[in-house]
Design an enzyme around this catalytic site. Sequence first.
Site, PDB file in Angstrom:
ATOM      1  N   SER A  93     -68.768  -9.002  31.735  1.00 41.70           N
ATOM      2  CA  SER A  93     -70.151  -9.285  32.112  1.00 41.70           C
ATOM      3  C   SER A  93     -70.287 -10.570  32.923  1.00 41.70           C
ATOM      4  O   SER A  93     -71.387 -11.098  33.055  1.00 41.70           O
ATOM      5  CB  SER A  93     -71.024  -9.386  30.851  1.00 41.70           C
ATOM      6  OG  SER A  93     -71.060  -8.163  30.161  1.00 41.70           O
TER       7      SER A  93
ATOM      8  N   CYS B  54     -62.880   2.237  26.554  1.00 43.22           N
ATOM      9  CA  CYS B  54     -63.314   1.972  27.917  1.00 43.22           C
ATOM     10  C   CYS B  54     -62.133   1.523  28.779  1.00 43.22           C
ATOM     11  O   CYS B  54     -61.371   0.640  28.393  1.00 43.22           O
ATOM     12  CB  CYS B  54     -64.402   0.902  27.898  1.00 43.22           C
ATOM     13  SG  CYS B  54     -64.840   0.229  29.500  1.00 43.22           S
TER      14      CYS B  54
ATOM     15  N   THR C 143     -67.321   0.278  22.775  1.00 44.61           N
ATOM     16  CA  THR C 143     -66.385   0.315  23.901  1.00 44.61           C
ATOM     17  C   THR C 143     -65.667  -1.002  24.153  1.00 44.61           C
ATOM     18  O   THR C 143     -64.641  -1.021  24.845  1.00 44.61           O
ATOM     19  CB  THR C 143     -67.107   0.728  25.186  1.00 44.61           C
ATOM     20  OG1 THR C 143     -68.173  -0.196  25.460  1.00 44.61           O
ATOM     21  CG2 THR C 143     -67.683   2.136  25.071  1.00 44.61           C
TER      22      THR C 143
ATOM     23  N   GLU D 193     -74.804  -2.321  21.283  1.00 44.61           N
ATOM     24  CA  GLU D 193     -74.194  -1.037  21.647  1.00 44.61           C
ATOM     25  C   GLU D 193     -73.966  -0.168  20.416  1.00 44.61           C
ATOM     26  O   GLU D 193     -74.252   1.038  20.435  1.00 44.61           O
ATOM     27  CB  GLU D 193     -72.871  -1.264  22.380  1.00 44.61           C
ATOM     28  CG  GLU D 193     -72.197   0.040  22.795  1.00 44.61           C
ATOM     29  CD  GLU D 193     -70.800  -0.147  23.322  1.00 44.61           C
ATOM     30  OE1 GLU D 193     -69.945   0.727  23.064  1.00 44.61           O
ATOM     31  OE2 GLU D 193     -70.538  -1.168  23.990  1.00 44.61           O
TER      32      GLU D 193
ATOM     33  N   ASN E 289     -66.308  -8.133  24.337  1.00 46.16           N
ATOM     34  CA  ASN E 289     -65.066  -7.960  25.091  1.00 46.16           C
ATOM     35  C   ASN E 289     -64.461  -9.312  25.476  1.00 46.16           C
ATOM     36  O   ASN E 289     -63.249  -9.466  25.510  1.00 46.16           O
ATOM     37  CB  ASN E 289     -65.295  -7.073  26.321  1.00 46.16           C
ATOM     38  CG  ASN E 289     -65.991  -7.798  27.457  1.00 46.16           C
ATOM     39  OD1 ASN E 289     -65.362  -8.460  28.273  1.00 46.16           O
ATOM     40  ND2 ASN E 289     -67.312  -7.684  27.518  1.00 46.16           N
TER      41      ASN E 289
ATOM     42  N   SER F 165     -70.575 -11.989  23.901  1.00 46.67           N
ATOM     43  CA  SER F 165     -69.870 -10.877  24.536  1.00 46.67           C
ATOM     44  C   SER F 165     -68.651 -10.491  23.715  1.00 46.67           C
ATOM     45  O   SER F 165     -67.706 -11.270  23.566  1.00 46.67           O
ATOM     46  CB  SER F 165     -69.449 -11.264  25.959  1.00 46.67           C
ATOM     47  OG  SER F 165     -68.531 -10.340  26.483  1.00 46.67           O
TER      48      SER F 165
END
Length: 463
Positions: free
Chosen positions: A437, A341, A303, A240, A372, A370
């Site tokens: 996710s 986000c 984010t 990202e 997050n 991941s």
Amino acid sequence: MFCFPSLSRPHIGTNFADFDASKVTLAHRRRSHGASSRTVYAVAERPLDKKQRRREIMQSEKFNRRGFASTKEEAQGLMVGEFSSELLKALRESAYTLERDGLTVLLAKAYGFCWGVERAVALAFEARRQFADKRIWITNEIIHNPKVNTRLKEMGIFFVPEHVDERGMRHKDLSGIEPSDVVILPAFGATLDEMTYLDRLGCQIVDTTCPWVSKVWNALDKHQRARCTSIIHGKWNHEETIATASFAETYLIVKDLEEAEYVCNYILHGGDKEAFLNRFQNAMSAGFDPERDLNAVGIANQTTMMKNETAAIGKLFEKTMMRKFGPTELSKHFVAFNTICDATQERQDAMLELVEQDLDLILVVGGFNSSNTSHLVEIAHQRGIPVYHVDTAERIGPGNRIEYRDVHGQIQRAEYWLPKTGKHGGHVRLGVTSGASTPDRYVEECLDRIFLIHALAKSEVAV
């Protein structure tokens, strides 16, 4: 960063040889201090407006980000069938708490699939059915979940080859893509170079970029209009952040508050320029000069970063610019827009609430890559609660064993990780959450194994 083949005969190492030179000039700029080369576009008549270039690509008749009505219902049915969970539905309906034979499971009140991720996967499913007779590629993992990406491979979707060099730089090979192919852009987004290449190639593009990521790109455009350097809170080698940085003219990526403090100290007091450039050699725009490019800054973020840290970094730069230039001149040297986000914030807030529930341990389910999800693990670790991060149910068992990723990113193995009784002698209290996710079905698979482990442990006690 990328291998962009010739449009006429794809092969590795050729860069847009067939572009119309009267309209586009192609230049390579190499970062100082050994950084990799980047491909930069310039329209001959005027400097390239990156936001406008993206808009031009999105207006193409071969660009789709809304999905396909003819296959939407079928794709939604497949999503429900493959990813939903009756167990987690029951948990939600029972105040996010479930008791079973001495084991109490407490589910975070915000967890799992966010809207942007669900949308991305649904669009990929729709595309597979809409273009049943075409070869389909995706430029990255659709999301950071190994089982979801494996499912797409099973559906016949190809992933663009990528390798990471010794410095952690990503290199993609797009040479296998043909004009007749379909290319999916993942939830993380794609770089401007990638989008431009695919647009020129003439293939069908299906864009699943999360709207929150696009919001960050719009903030970068505002930075450019204000003639500010974009300070991006993120990980420089994350998909990202790589995409986001490609939409900035001048940028610097800081991974945490410590790096932000280093930059702010340089703004106020100067320092060793060579050391600065070495430290951020992979995390800055081509030709970056800290003595020139840090006089005006704007804040943006990946984010999935910790919301509190992003906010703290923004405040730090605001105070720094105020100290250097004075409060009356602040607006000329600092701009900030909210690019955190909502889904990331909600899951972090829910985790902060969960860790207050007198838990014996916490299970976090999500991809090991991941961002997050890793931040949810950090919250539990900071509270001193034993936390186990798994990406699939297969990490749990056989027996009372677990293979997990710790807060430092290392894979660990533990025996007898699930206690037979709680710390107060009663029920074992297990907190559960999952990254944005992670489908509910994968959390259910983990809980099924945990219930079995606990039942076997209880039977041993009874014997």
